[in-house]
Design a protein around this motif. Structure first.
Motif, short mmCIF file in Angstrom:
data_model
loop_
_atom_site.label_atom_id
_atom_site.label_comp_id
_atom_site.label_asym_id
_atom_site.label_seq_id
_atom_site.Cartn_x
_atom_site.Cartn_y
_atom_site.Cartn_z
N ASN A 152 33.16 -11.53 9.60
CA ASN A 152 33.99 -12.27 10.57
C ASN A 152 33.94 -11.72 12.00
OD1 ASN A 152 34.92 -14.25 8.72
ND2 ASN A 152 36.34 -12.73 7.89
N GLU A 153 33.04 -10.79 12.28
CA GLU A 153 32.90 -10.27 13.64
C GLU A 153 31.64 -10.85 14.27
OE1 GLU A 153 32.47 -6.03 16.05
OE2 GLU A 153 32.62 -6.00 13.87
N MET B 4 29.67 -9.77 4.70
CA MET B 4 29.20 -11.13 4.55
C MET B 4 28.68 -11.64 5.90
SD MET B 4 31.23 -14.44 3.13
CE MET B 4 31.73 -15.22 4.63
N ILE B 5 27.49 -12.23 5.88
CA ILE B 5 26.87 -12.77 7.09
C ILE B 5 27.00 -14.28 7.10
CG2 ILE B 5 24.69 -13.10 8.33
CD1 ILE B 5 23.79 -10.40 7.32
N SER B 6 27.44 -14.83 8.22
CA SER B 6 27.48 -16.29 8.35
C SER B 6 26.92 -16.71 9.70
CB SER B 6 28.91 -16.82 8.17
OG SER B 6 29.78 -16.24 9.12
N LEU B 7 26.16 -17.81 9.69
CA LEU B 7 25.62 -18.40 10.90
C LEU B 7 26.45 -19.62 11.25
CD1 LEU B 7 22.99 -16.84 9.79
CD2 LEU B 7 21.79 -18.44 11.25
N VAL B 8 26.78 -19.76 12.51
CA VAL B 8 27.62 -20.87 12.97
C VAL B 8 26.93 -21.56 14.13
CG1 VAL B 8 29.85 -21.48 14.00
CG2 VAL B 8 29.74 -19.72 12.22
N ARG B 9 26.84 -22.88 14.04
CA ARG B 9 26.36 -23.67 15.18
C ARG B 9 27.57 -24.07 16.01
NH1 ARG B 9 21.96 -28.11 12.90
NH2 ARG B 9 20.36 -26.60 12.29
N ASP C 197 33.63 -16.69 21.36
CA ASP C 197 32.83 -15.57 20.84
C ASP C 197 31.46 -15.52 21.51
OD1 ASP C 197 34.91 -14.79 19.15
OD2 ASP C 197 34.15 -15.98 17.46
N PHE C 198 30.87 -16.70 21.74
CA PHE C 198 29.59 -16.76 22.46
C PHE C 198 29.77 -16.20 23.86
CE2 PHE C 198 26.69 -19.36 25.23
CZ PHE C 198 25.51 -18.73 24.86
N PHE D 41 21.00 -12.33 22.14
CA PHE D 41 21.65 -11.02 22.23
C PHE D 41 22.16 -10.59 20.87
CE2 PHE D 41 25.44 -8.33 22.96
CZ PHE D 41 24.84 -7.28 23.65
N THR D 42 21.99 -9.30 20.60
CA THR D 42 22.58 -8.67 19.42
C THR D 42 23.39 -7.47 19.90
OG1 THR D 42 20.72 -9.34 18.03
CG2 THR D 42 22.12 -7.56 17.19
N SER D 43 24.62 -7.40 19.44
CA SER D 43 25.49 -6.28 19.76
C SER D 43 24.80 -4.97 19.42
CB SER D 43 26.80 -6.43 18.99
OG SER D 43 27.64 -5.33 19.23
#
Length: 149
Positions: A55-56, A1-6, A13-14, A77-79
């Motif tokens: 959740n990662e 599951m993909i979630s975007l968070v502001r 995490d940022f 950035f993308t892991s």
């Protein structure tokens, strides 16, 4: 599951993703890293988007006010394990929407000419090359982009 968070730059995490970004850039930028790094302080960043997959935290980006009509894209950035899945494009789109909601009509950014994947990402997302701005003026290792939103 993909979630975007502001969120903002205080988000742990940022900060963890930015640590990975800085390590990556220290290698690719080489001797130029210290120069560029001085313009990437987190304390002035109030608008951050994170993408979580199951959740990662795997991708991030931010916007910072440049002038009264323009937001500057920062800290994209993308892991490594999540690259090639379109997450960076999702981050860009979310940042553009947020900038527009805040009444800005343009996004600008700088990346290094050695960041081939980043240059491709911005072109693919309709960013146009512009003359290097601000602290990047005259730097041959930098390439700047803009997009009207």
């Amino acid at each position: 599951m993909i979630s975007l968070v502001r969120t903002d730059s205080e988000n742990k995490d940022f900060r963890a993703l930015v640590k990975q970004l800085d390590a990556f850039l220290a290698v690719t930028d080489g001797d130029d890293h210290d120069f560029y790094n001085q313009y990437n302080k987190l304390d002035l960043i109030k608008h951050v988007v994170l993408i979580y997959v199951d959740n990662e935290p795997l991708a991030c980006g931010a916007i910072k006010q440049y002038d009264t009509t323009t937001m500057e894209i920062k800290r994209m950035f993308t892991s490594e394990k999540a690259r090639g899945k379109g997450l960076a494009s999702q981050i860009l789109k979310a940042l553009e929407i947020w900038a527009k909601e805040l009444s800005f009509n343009r996004c600008i950014l700088e990346t290094g000419i050695r960041q081939v994947e980043a240059v491709h990402l911005y072109k693919k997302n309709n960013y146009k090359i512009i003359e290097n701005y601000g602290q990047y003026s005259g730097l041959e290792e930098s390439i700047c982009f803009e997009k009207r939103i």
